[in-house]
Motif scaffolding. Sequence first.
Motif, mmCIF file in Angstrom:
data_model
loop_
_atom_site.group_PDB
_atom_site.id
_atom_site.type_symbol
_atom_site.label_atom_id
_atom_site.label_comp_id
_atom_site.label_asym_id
_atom_site.label_seq_id
_atom_site.Cartn_x
_atom_site.Cartn_y
_atom_site.Cartn_z
ATOM 1 N N MET A 14 0.841 -1.177 0.000
ATOM 2 C CA MET A 14 0.000 0.000 0.000
ATOM 3 C C MET A 14 0.887 1.242 0.000
ATOM 4 O O MET A 14 1.813 1.353 0.781
ATOM 5 C CB MET A 14 -0.878 -0.026 1.249
ATOM 6 N N THR A 15 0.622 2.159 -0.897
ATOM 7 C CA THR A 15 1.393 3.394 -0.950
ATOM 8 C C THR A 15 0.725 4.451 -0.087
ATOM 9 O O THR A 15 -0.489 4.520 0.023
ATOM 10 C CB THR A 15 1.504 3.919 -2.394
ATOM 11 N N SER A 16 1.548 5.258 0.513
ATOM 12 C CA SER A 16 1.004 6.332 1.336
ATOM 13 C C SER A 16 1.258 7.673 0.662
ATOM 14 O O SER A 16 2.230 7.851 -0.054
ATOM 15 C CB SER A 16 1.624 6.315 2.731
ATOM 16 N N VAL A 17 0.362 8.564 0.899
ATOM 17 C CA VAL A 17 0.471 9.907 0.341
ATOM 18 C C VAL A 17 1.240 10.765 1.340
ATOM 19 O O VAL A 17 0.893 10.807 2.521
ATOM 20 C CB VAL A 17 -0.932 10.507 0.086
ATOM 21 N N PRO A 18 2.297 11.449 0.866
ATOM 22 C CA PRO A 18 3.040 12.303 1.800
ATOM 23 C C PRO A 18 2.163 13.446 2.301
ATOM 24 O O PRO A 18 1.264 13.909 1.589
ATOM 25 C CB PRO A 18 4.207 12.835 0.967
ATOM 26 N N PRO A 19 2.406 13.891 3.515
ATOM 27 C CA PRO A 19 1.586 14.989 4.052
ATOM 28 C C PRO A 19 1.854 16.286 3.295
ATOM 29 O O PRO A 19 2.914 16.464 2.693
ATOM 30 C CB PRO A 19 2.055 15.101 5.502
#
Length: 164
Positions: free
Chosen positions: A1-6
């Motif tokens: 799962m990829t996370s979106v940077p803040p």
Amino acid sequence: MTSVPPPVKVRLTVNGEVREAEVPSYRTLVDLLRYDLGLTGTKETCGVGVCGACTVNVDGDAIRSCLMFAVQVNGRNVTTIEGIAGSDKNLHPIQEAFRNQHGLQCGFCTPGMIITLEAFLKQNPDPTELEIRQAISGNICRCTGYQSIVAATLEAAKILKQRG
């Protein structure tokens, strides 16, 4: 799962006013100006730095805002077409000359042309027609054939000289 940077907080001075926004790290400067700060005078056309429509002034240099990330202008000074006239709201001499010489038609390329030429005339206050054509060679205009833009730039150079 990829996370979106803040989102990243960006603080810059735009047209003499300190502005802040939280933007994704991949947001371009043109998108920051248009969509986050509501300054729609800067146009995006090609998205790859070829056409010059998105040109703005960053710390005194004319740059393509579609090629710069918003986070790169953190702490810097940006001038857009909305701010070139200055605080007195009188037209900048280049804007005056564009009006006088019919240097614009559809107006889409005009903001980038004016920003490019403002930086150019600071470096070369007494240009030749050939030098002007070289200075705007990275700005595409499909309406004027450039002759009126060159005439406007020559007129602007004279106005700027007279005003000292």
